[in-house]
Design a protein around this motif. Structure first.
Motif, PDB file in Angstrom:
ATOM      1  N   SER A   1      -4.837   6.065  -7.025  1.00 37.15           N
ATOM      2  CA  SER A   1      -3.740   6.881  -6.863  1.00 37.15           C
ATOM      3  C   SER A   1      -2.478   6.221  -7.726  1.00 37.15           C
ATOM      4  O   SER A   1      -1.404   6.719  -7.842  1.00 37.15           O
ATOM      5  CB  SER A   1      -3.275   7.097  -5.330  1.00 37.15           C
ATOM      6  OG  SER A   1      -2.997   6.030  -4.773  1.00 37.15           O
ATOM      7  N   ASN A   2      -2.880   4.974  -8.075  1.00 35.12           N
ATOM      8  CA  ASN A   2      -1.778   4.461  -8.825  1.00 35.12           C
ATOM      9  C   ASN A   2      -2.510   4.318 -10.619  1.00 35.12           C
ATOM     10  O   ASN A   2      -3.228   3.450 -10.700  1.00 35.12           O
ATOM     11  CB  ASN A   2      -1.218   3.137  -8.400  1.00 35.12           C
ATOM     12  CG  ASN A   2      -0.433   3.361  -6.956  1.00 35.12           C
ATOM     13  OD1 ASN A   2       0.520   3.804  -7.082  1.00 35.12           O
ATOM     14  ND2 ASN A   2      -1.257   3.245  -6.058  1.00 35.12           N
TER      15      ASN A   2
ATOM     16  N   ASN B   1       2.838   4.144  -1.586  1.00 37.25           N
ATOM     17  CA  ASN B   1       3.220   4.297  -2.750  1.00 37.25           C
ATOM     18  C   ASN B   1       4.476   4.955  -2.984  1.00 37.25           C
ATOM     19  O   ASN B   1       4.880   5.011  -4.154  1.00 37.25           O
ATOM     20  CB  ASN B   1       2.233   5.630  -3.208  1.00 37.25           C
ATOM     21  CG  ASN B   1       0.677   5.360  -3.524  1.00 37.25           C
ATOM     22  OD1 ASN B   1       0.497   3.788  -3.827  1.00 37.25           O
ATOM     23  ND2 ASN B   1      -0.211   6.055  -3.412  1.00 37.25           N
ATOM     24  N   LYS B   2       5.292   4.858  -1.852  1.00 31.50           N
ATOM     25  CA  LYS B   2       6.731   5.255  -1.992  1.00 31.50           C
ATOM     26  C   LYS B   2       7.709   4.090  -1.906  1.00 31.50           C
ATOM     27  O   LYS B   2       8.942   4.410  -1.784  1.00 31.50           O
ATOM     28  CB  LYS B   2       7.044   6.495  -1.035  1.00 31.50           C
ATOM     29  CG  LYS B   2       6.222   7.574  -1.167  1.00 31.50           C
ATOM     30  CD  LYS B   2       6.798   8.854  -0.384  1.00 31.50           C
ATOM     31  CE  LYS B   2       5.975   9.846  -0.524  1.00 31.50           C
ATOM     32  NZ  LYS B   2       4.590   9.703   0.433  1.00 31.50           N
TER      33      LYS B   2
ATOM     34  N   TYR C   1       0.821  -1.051  -0.042  1.00 35.83           N
ATOM     35  CA  TYR C   1      -0.109  -0.009  -0.007  1.00 35.83           C
ATOM     36  C   TYR C   1       0.782   1.132  -0.016  1.00 35.83           C
ATOM     37  O   TYR C   1       0.297   2.327  -0.175  1.00 35.83           O
ATOM     38  CB  TYR C   1      -0.913  -0.031   1.185  1.00 35.83           C
ATOM     39  CG  TYR C   1      -2.177  -1.009   0.975  1.00 35.83           C
ATOM     40  CD1 TYR C   1      -3.024  -0.402  -0.066  1.00 35.83           C
ATOM     41  CD2 TYR C   1      -2.658  -1.842   1.598  1.00 35.83           C
ATOM     42  CE1 TYR C   1      -4.313  -1.024  -0.547  1.00 35.83           C
ATOM     43  CE2 TYR C   1      -3.789  -2.715   1.302  1.00 35.83           C
ATOM     44  CZ  TYR C   1      -4.603  -2.227   0.309  1.00 35.83           C
ATOM     45  OH  TYR C   1      -5.731  -2.662   0.234  1.00 35.83           O
TER      46      TYR C   1
ATOM     47  N   PHE D   1      -5.670   2.786  -3.341  1.00 34.87           N
ATOM     48  CA  PHE D   1      -4.783   2.323  -4.052  1.00 34.87           C
ATOM     49  C   PHE D   1      -5.032   2.448  -5.715  1.00 34.87           C
ATOM     50  O   PHE D   1      -4.177   2.689  -6.444  1.00 34.87           O
ATOM     51  CB  PHE D   1      -4.409   0.979  -3.651  1.00 34.87           C
ATOM     52  CG  PHE D   1      -3.641   0.240  -4.443  1.00 34.87           C
ATOM     53  CD1 PHE D   1      -2.199   0.213  -4.345  1.00 34.87           C
ATOM     54  CD2 PHE D   1      -4.013  -0.849  -5.373  1.00 34.87           C
ATOM     55  CE1 PHE D   1      -1.368  -0.566  -5.158  1.00 34.87           C
ATOM     56  CE2 PHE D   1      -3.213  -1.581  -6.120  1.00 34.87           C
ATOM     57  CZ  PHE D   1      -1.924  -1.631  -5.994  1.00 34.87           C
TER      58      PHE D   1
ATOM     59  N   ILE E   1       4.764  -2.214  -9.361  1.00 39.40           N
ATOM     60  CA  ILE E   1       3.247  -2.002  -8.990  1.00 39.40           C
ATOM     61  C   ILE E   1       2.438  -3.407  -9.586  1.00 39.40           C
ATOM     62  O   ILE E   1       1.394  -3.545  -8.882  1.00 39.40           O
ATOM     63  CB  ILE E   1       2.752  -0.898 -10.115  1.00 39.40           C
ATOM     64  CG1 ILE E   1       1.115  -0.555  -9.657  1.00 39.40           C
ATOM     65  CG2 ILE E   1       2.703  -1.271 -11.395  1.00 39.40           C
ATOM     66  CD1 ILE E   1       0.969  -0.073  -8.409  1.00 39.40           C
TER      67      ILE E   1
END
Ligand SMILES: [Fe+2]
Ligand SMILES: [Fe+2]
Length: 311
Positions: free
Chosen positions: A129-130, A79-80, A77, A126, A85
């Motif tokens: 935002s991706n 994002n950094k 989870y 998730f 992915i």
């Protein structure tokens, strides 16, 4: 020795496990994966083909397993985290599936419902935002025709569709994702029926099959921890806007707007996963078979979602 069971879908990803994992053959526990290995690619695929849902670890390793789960999901989870992915999507997908299986098996457990709800909210973030998350999740094929996996697929499409529609208040997206995830709760008792293509069902099988929205919603309607809209989605997801669906023959304005979204997405994934319509043809088929039964704008957006995301 004492063993505890764990869900296969929680073991995805490239992280090494620091405990031994066993399968049960007859009365025996047989070592399947050694400490230091990971559950990737072909190995996971083989397990899925065997339709194995549960594996086992030694009782004393439960703490290590919990830690593994926690780390796996936090990284996925994050994002950094810098993780690929597609690996993150696989882990997140597996966790959504495991959460849904837990609720299916024991809807009375308020804590697991709450956890599933919280994680459904995280799942929405998730996906939104991706940029390639929806595509990665949608391309995880449901080879074992698993109901919980179907729920994750419907949930993913519903979030993507709501994102295109832009008509839903943002505080509704979590409930939409949760309701879509759990919509087929009523199938838990008749798991084999859902995997028969509808054109091949006998009249008797079809009658039983069509009881699932009623069965599912009756099963949970008295449970205080269940959100009312989730119960409505379970009851209404096989309804059509023209009143030709079941169990209530409800026209669109009699349905919860979330149910209408889930119904369209469910019709599409039902075609792909259980009626064996090739993914490349699904866009055309939903146009031919389902126009009039779902809002046209839903069908059009879902066609675009397929085109944009399916390999
Ligand atoms: Fe259904
Ligand atoms: Fe369904």
């Amino acid at each position: 020795m004492d063993y505890v069971s764990l869900r296969v879908s929680t073991l995805r990803g490239d992280q090494k496990i620091d405990f031994n994992v066993f399968v049960k053959i007859g009365e025996k526990h047989v070592l399947y994966l050694r400490q230091g290995d990971s559950f990737e690619g072909a190995r996971l695929q083989r397990l899925k083909e065997k339709k194995l849902k549960k594996m086992f670890i030694l009782n004393e390793d439960e703490g290590k397993y919990r830690k593994y789960l926690q780390q796996n999901i936090e990284q996925a989870y994050d994002n950094k985290s810098g993780k690929d992915i597609s690996v993150r999507s696989e882990i997140v997908h597996g966790q959504q599936q495991a959460n849904s299986e837990e609720v299916f098996e024991n809807p009375e457990d308020a804590a697991s419902y709450q956890n599933t709800k919280t994680m459904a909210g995280k799942y929405v973030d998730f996906l939104l935002s991706n940029s390639t998350a929806v595509a990665n999740v949608m391309n995880i094929e449901n080879i074992d025709k698993n109901i919980a996996h179907h729920g994750v697929a419907v949930s993913t499409m519903a979030v993507a569709l709501a994102d295109k529609l832009k008509t839903l208040p943002s505080d509704q997206t979590q409930i939409l994702a949760l309701g879509a995830l759990l919509h087929d709760l009523g199938h838990h008792e008749h798991q084999t029926l859902i995997s028969i293509p509808q054109v091949q069902m006998t009249p008797e099988q079809m009658r039983t099959y069509r009881t699932h929205p009623h069965l599912g919603s009756e099963r949970v309607k008295e449970l205080k921890h269940f959100d009312n809209q989730v119960i409505r989605i379970i009851r209404e997801h096989e309804e059509c806007i023209d009143g030709s669906g079941y169990p209530g023959k409800l026209i669109e304005k009699k349905q919860d707007p979330l149910s209408v979204i889930v119904a369209t997405c469910n019709a599409l994934d039902r075609m792909i996963t259980f009626d064996n319509v090739p993914r490349a043809e699904a866009k055309k088929r939903i146009m031919i078979d389902r126009v009039g039964k779902h809002p046209l704008i839903h069908i059009q957006h879902l066609g675009d979602i397929l085109k944009e995301n399916i390999k």
